[in-house]
Design a protein around this motif. Sequence first.
Motif, PDB file in Angstrom:
ATOM      1  N   ALA A  72      -6.974   4.953  -0.734  1.00 52.43           N
ATOM      2  CA  ALA A  72      -6.431   4.435  -1.806  1.00 52.43           C
ATOM      3  C   ALA A  72      -4.924   4.159  -1.350  1.00 52.43           C
ATOM      4  N   SER A  73      -4.228   5.195  -0.655  1.00 56.18           N
ATOM      5  CA  SER A  73      -2.921   4.970  -0.148  1.00 56.18           C
ATOM      6  C   SER A  73      -2.704   3.778   0.596  1.00 56.18           C
ATOM      7  N   ALA A  74      -3.468   3.557   1.604  1.00 58.92           N
ATOM      8  CA  ALA A  74      -3.416   2.254   2.120  1.00 58.92           C
ATOM      9  C   ALA A  74      -3.374   0.843   1.474  1.00 58.92           C
ATOM     10  N   ASN A 113       2.217   7.744 -10.352  1.00 57.42           N
ATOM     11  CA  ASN A 113       3.335   7.566  -9.509  1.00 57.42           C
ATOM     12  C   ASN A 113       2.985   6.987  -8.330  1.00 57.42           C
ATOM     13  N   PRO A 114       3.552   5.756  -7.992  1.00 55.89           N
ATOM     14  CA  PRO A 114       3.130   5.030  -6.659  1.00 55.89           C
ATOM     15  C   PRO A 114       3.563   5.828  -5.350  1.00 55.89           C
ATOM     16  N   VAL A 115       4.732   6.614  -5.470  1.00 56.04           N
ATOM     17  CA  VAL A 115       5.047   7.303  -4.177  1.00 56.04           C
ATOM     18  C   VAL A 115       4.142   8.471  -3.838  1.00 56.04           C
ATOM     19  N   LEU A 116       3.395   8.916  -4.912  1.00 52.57           N
ATOM     20  CA  LEU A 116       2.432  10.023  -4.625  1.00 52.57           C
ATOM     21  C   LEU A 116       1.289   9.383  -3.556  1.00 52.57           C
ATOM     22  N   TYR A 117       1.014   8.284  -3.672  1.00 55.75           N
ATOM     23  CA  TYR A 117       0.020   7.710  -2.703  1.00 55.75           C
ATOM     24  C   TYR A 117       0.672   7.329  -1.366  1.00 55.75           C
ATOM     25  N   LEU A 118       1.940   7.205  -1.249  1.00 56.03           N
ATOM     26  CA  LEU A 118       2.602   6.877  -0.114  1.00 56.03           C
ATOM     27  C   LEU A 118       2.560   8.332   0.823  1.00 56.03           C
ATOM     28  N   ILE A 119       3.053   9.256   0.046  1.00 54.49           N
ATOM     29  CA  ILE A 119       3.573  10.758   0.756  1.00 54.49           C
ATOM     30  C   ILE A 119       1.873  11.268   1.072  1.00 54.49           C
ATOM     31  N   SER A 120       0.884  11.165   0.124  1.00 51.58           N
ATOM     32  CA  SER A 120      -0.409  11.714   0.403  1.00 51.58           C
ATOM     33  C   SER A 120      -1.025  11.004   1.743  1.00 51.58           C
TER      34      SER A 120
END
Length: 253
Positions: free
Chosen positions: A225-227, A202-209
């Motif tokens: 990894a999020s950035a 889920n790509p949104v996981l990286y944004l929120i994390s």
Amino acid sequence: MNIEAVKSIYFFEMARTRRTLLQSVVSPVISTSLYFIVFGAAIGTRIQEIDGISYGAFITPGLMMLTLLTQCIGNGSFGIYFPKFTGTIYEVLSSPISMLEIVLGYVGAAATKGLMIGTIILITASLFVDLSIAHPFVMLFFFVLTAVTFSLFGFLIGIWAKDFEQLNLIPMLVIPPLVFLGGSFYSIDMLPPFWRAVSHFNPVLYLISGFRWSFFEISDVNPLASAAIILVFLALCMSALTWIFRTGYKLRS
């Protein structure tokens, strides 16, 4: 660079926010307040802390990201779709304005609206829970970059959509489930191993994390990894937009 053209598009789009102030500002504030009241009463009494952070504070970055994504995609898509719907897009395309100037005007306005609403959500959240931002510059980096990226993504949706149903398909039916399943209200460490592994797709996981790490220095994935995920998605959106303006896809027909 035609600064006056960019300013004209930008301020025209921003004026729409003033005309729809109740929908644009008041509605997200009420929704956020309800989230804190409902989740605080129903779940907060059962889950006191996650990784040493109070549950109310823990969900704040997720709520901000939910609002930011939906607002930026919605504003970015509607901003370009409405000129297509009314036919005024041809006046814009025939004027001496470059692709970059058109994008700066529309995407800049959509990102500004998203950042304004996100800031209001942050202020609203601080009335309910004690918040501290461990890395304010990192928070601003994720905040601004996410707003610009998903405003650009919304711009692409507005070009692609052929009716209002398609226009609302992704911001209303795709983004909210991804945000809810992306660790906005829980840590994926609380999930069984199988679903924890699935969550990483889920790509949104990286944004929120990444965004949560800037607040509390805790995250489900590496902030770098999020950035990287956001930057890659931004590059993909820019590449798609370059192709659209080069070919005139759904703009000249």
